[in-house]
Enzyme design. Structure first.
Site, PDB file in Angstrom:
ATOM      1  N   GLU A 103      42.011  45.473  44.718  1.00 32.51           N
ATOM      2  CA  GLU A 103      41.616  46.697  44.019  1.00 32.51           C
ATOM      3  C   GLU A 103      40.129  46.626  43.668  1.00 32.51           C
ATOM      4  OE1 GLU A 103      41.758  49.640  43.504  1.00 32.51           O
ATOM      5  OE2 GLU A 103      43.057  50.219  41.841  1.00 32.51           O
ATOM      6  N   ASP A 104      39.494  47.789  43.617  1.00 31.02           N
ATOM      7  CA  ASP A 104      38.078  47.824  43.270  1.00 31.02           C
ATOM      8  C   ASP A 104      37.848  47.531  41.791  1.00 31.02           C
ATOM      9  OD1 ASP A 104      39.283  50.204  42.471  1.00 31.02           O
ATOM     10  OD2 ASP A 104      37.853  51.528  43.455  1.00 31.02           O
ATOM     11  N   ASP A 107      40.932  49.621  35.221  1.00 31.10           N
ATOM     12  CA  ASP A 107      40.439  50.386  34.077  1.00 31.10           C
ATOM     13  C   ASP A 107      41.551  50.400  33.013  1.00 31.10           C
ATOM     14  OD1 ASP A 107      38.747  52.107  32.646  1.00 31.10           O
ATOM     15  OD2 ASP A 107      39.424  53.888  33.700  1.00 31.10           O
ATOM     16  N   PHE A 156      30.639  53.754  33.494  1.00 31.52           N
ATOM     17  CA  PHE A 156      31.144  54.331  34.740  1.00 31.52           C
ATOM     18  C   PHE A 156      30.267  53.834  35.877  1.00 31.52           C
ATOM     19  CE2 PHE A 156      32.093  57.252  38.106  1.00 31.52           C
ATOM     20  CZ  PHE A 156      33.467  57.352  37.994  1.00 31.52           C
ATOM     21  N   ASP A 163      33.279  55.566  43.683  1.00 30.80           N
ATOM     22  CA  ASP A 163      32.632  56.872  43.799  1.00 30.80           C
ATOM     23  C   ASP A 163      32.482  57.592  42.466  1.00 30.80           C
ATOM     24  OD1 ASP A 163      35.495  57.380  43.544  1.00 30.80           O
ATOM     25  OD2 ASP A 163      34.970  59.462  43.969  1.00 30.80           O
ATOM     26  N   ARG A 169      29.758  55.952  47.506  1.00 33.25           N
ATOM     27  CA  ARG A 169      30.621  54.843  47.921  1.00 33.25           C
ATOM     28  C   ARG A 169      29.883  53.827  48.798  1.00 33.25           C
ATOM     29  NH1 ARG A 169      36.035  55.865  46.554  1.00 33.25           N
ATOM     30  NH2 ARG A 169      36.723  58.018  46.735  1.00 33.25           N
TER      31      ARG A 169
HETATM   32  P1  IMP Z   1      43.388  52.855  36.042  1.00 28.89           P
HETATM   33  O1  IMP Z   1      44.736  53.322  36.470  1.00 28.89           O
HETATM   34  O2  IMP Z   1      42.896  53.558  34.815  1.00 28.89           O
HETATM   35  O3  IMP Z   1      43.258  51.358  35.902  1.00 28.89           O
HETATM   36  O4  IMP Z   1      42.406  53.409  37.125  1.00 28.89           O
HETATM   37  C1  IMP Z   1      41.825  52.677  38.066  1.00 28.89           C
HETATM   38  C2  IMP Z   1      41.166  53.581  39.067  1.00 28.89           C
HETATM   39  O5  IMP Z   1      40.279  54.531  38.440  1.00 28.89           O
HETATM   40  C3  IMP Z   1      40.306  52.749  39.965  1.00 28.89           C
HETATM   41  O6  IMP Z   1      41.046  52.306  41.064  1.00 28.89           O
HETATM   42  C4  IMP Z   1      39.196  53.703  40.330  1.00 28.89           C
HETATM   43  O7  IMP Z   1      39.600  54.471  41.450  1.00 28.89           O
HETATM   44  C5  IMP Z   1      39.063  54.613  39.146  1.00 28.89           C
HETATM   45  N1  IMP Z   1      37.951  54.174  38.251  1.00 28.89           N
HETATM   46  C6  IMP Z   1      38.057  53.589  37.038  1.00 28.89           C
HETATM   47  N2  IMP Z   1      36.859  53.317  36.523  1.00 28.89           N
HETATM   48  C7  IMP Z   1      35.948  53.707  37.431  1.00 28.89           C
HETATM   49  C8  IMP Z   1      34.497  53.657  37.487  1.00 28.89           C
HETATM   50  O8  IMP Z   1      33.787  53.184  36.592  1.00 28.89           O
HETATM   51  N3  IMP Z   1      33.928  54.174  38.608  1.00 28.89           N
HETATM   52  C9  IMP Z   1      34.650  54.700  39.638  1.00 28.89           C
HETATM   53  N4  IMP Z   1      36.003  54.751  39.639  1.00 28.89           N
HETATM   54  C10 IMP Z   1      36.643  54.258  38.542  1.00 28.89           C
HETATM   55 MG    MG Z   2      40.852  52.685  43.019  1.00 28.73          MG
END
Ligand code: IMP
Ligand code: MG
Length: 189
Positions: A103-104, A107, A156, A163, A169
């Protein structure tokens, strides 16, 4: 670097990404070398953000691997916080397999909690999580990150797969976008 009205400030350089990814790969190679399934460790990337990370990481793995992808969406209109939908499912069979989920960024953790649960439900023998970035402060549900690239502040970030409205990206580094909502400077008269 300026892009339109937005300033992109480098947070994690290309060199730092490369160095850290090499370390993560070394750790993964070590952990899976003895137990490695000769049929391959199933490496699953979460589209689209993890693609750049997945490619660079997997080029450094020396154990046999297979590649697949998941795509989810969240926070869409009419959805409650924490609701995650699957847009593209994994194609490879997971029964009895060792899985590495890539995973990137983690959050709130909702996306990964959903995916990890599903991979276990599909019969994966082991599931480990590798995330390039961890926004630990923002976590709402606990997810265990086995391999973590960098813990970052609550900012962010874009680049290296991540993105802002589908842009940025392809930046080769991780950056913070600044001045997005600032008005245009007055034009000289
Ligand atoms: P979560 O379900 O809140 O953990 O969301 C994770 C997803 O939100 C990641 O896989 C990203 O696609 C997106 N995301 C969360 N933070 C960022 C950020 O700072 N920049 C870009 N995408 C983000
Ligand atoms: Mg993601």
């Amino acid at each position: 670097m300026a892009m339109g009205k937005e300033n992109v400030r480098v947070l994690i350089s290309q060199e730092d990404l490369e160095r850290r990814i090499a370390e993560l790969a070394e750790q993964i190679n070590r952990d899976f070398s003895s137990s490695a399934d000769s049929d391959g460790l199933v490496c699953i990337g979460v589209l689209k953000g993890s693609v750049f990370f997945l490619v660079d990481l997997l080029k450094k793995l020396t154990i046999p691997v297979k590649i697949d992808f998941f795509q989810t969406s969240s926070y869409g209109s009419g959805m409650v916080a924490g609701e995650v939908r699957i847009r593209k499912d994994v194609d490879l069979p997971l029964q009895g397999k060792d899985v590495l989920l890539i995973e990137d960024i983690v959050d709130t953790g909702y996306t990964l909690r959903t995916i990890l649960g599903l991979l276990k439900f599909r019969g994966a023998r082991t599931v480990r999580l590798c995330a390039l970035l961890d926004k630990a402060e923002r976590r709402e549900v606990d997810v265990p990150i086995d391999y973590c690239g960098f813990t970052i502040e609550n900012l962010f970030v874009v680049g290296y797969g991540l993105d802002f409205d589908e842009r940025y990206r392809n930046l080769p580094y991780i950056a913070v976008v600044e001045n997005e909502s600032e008005p245009d400077p007055p034009s000289p008269s």
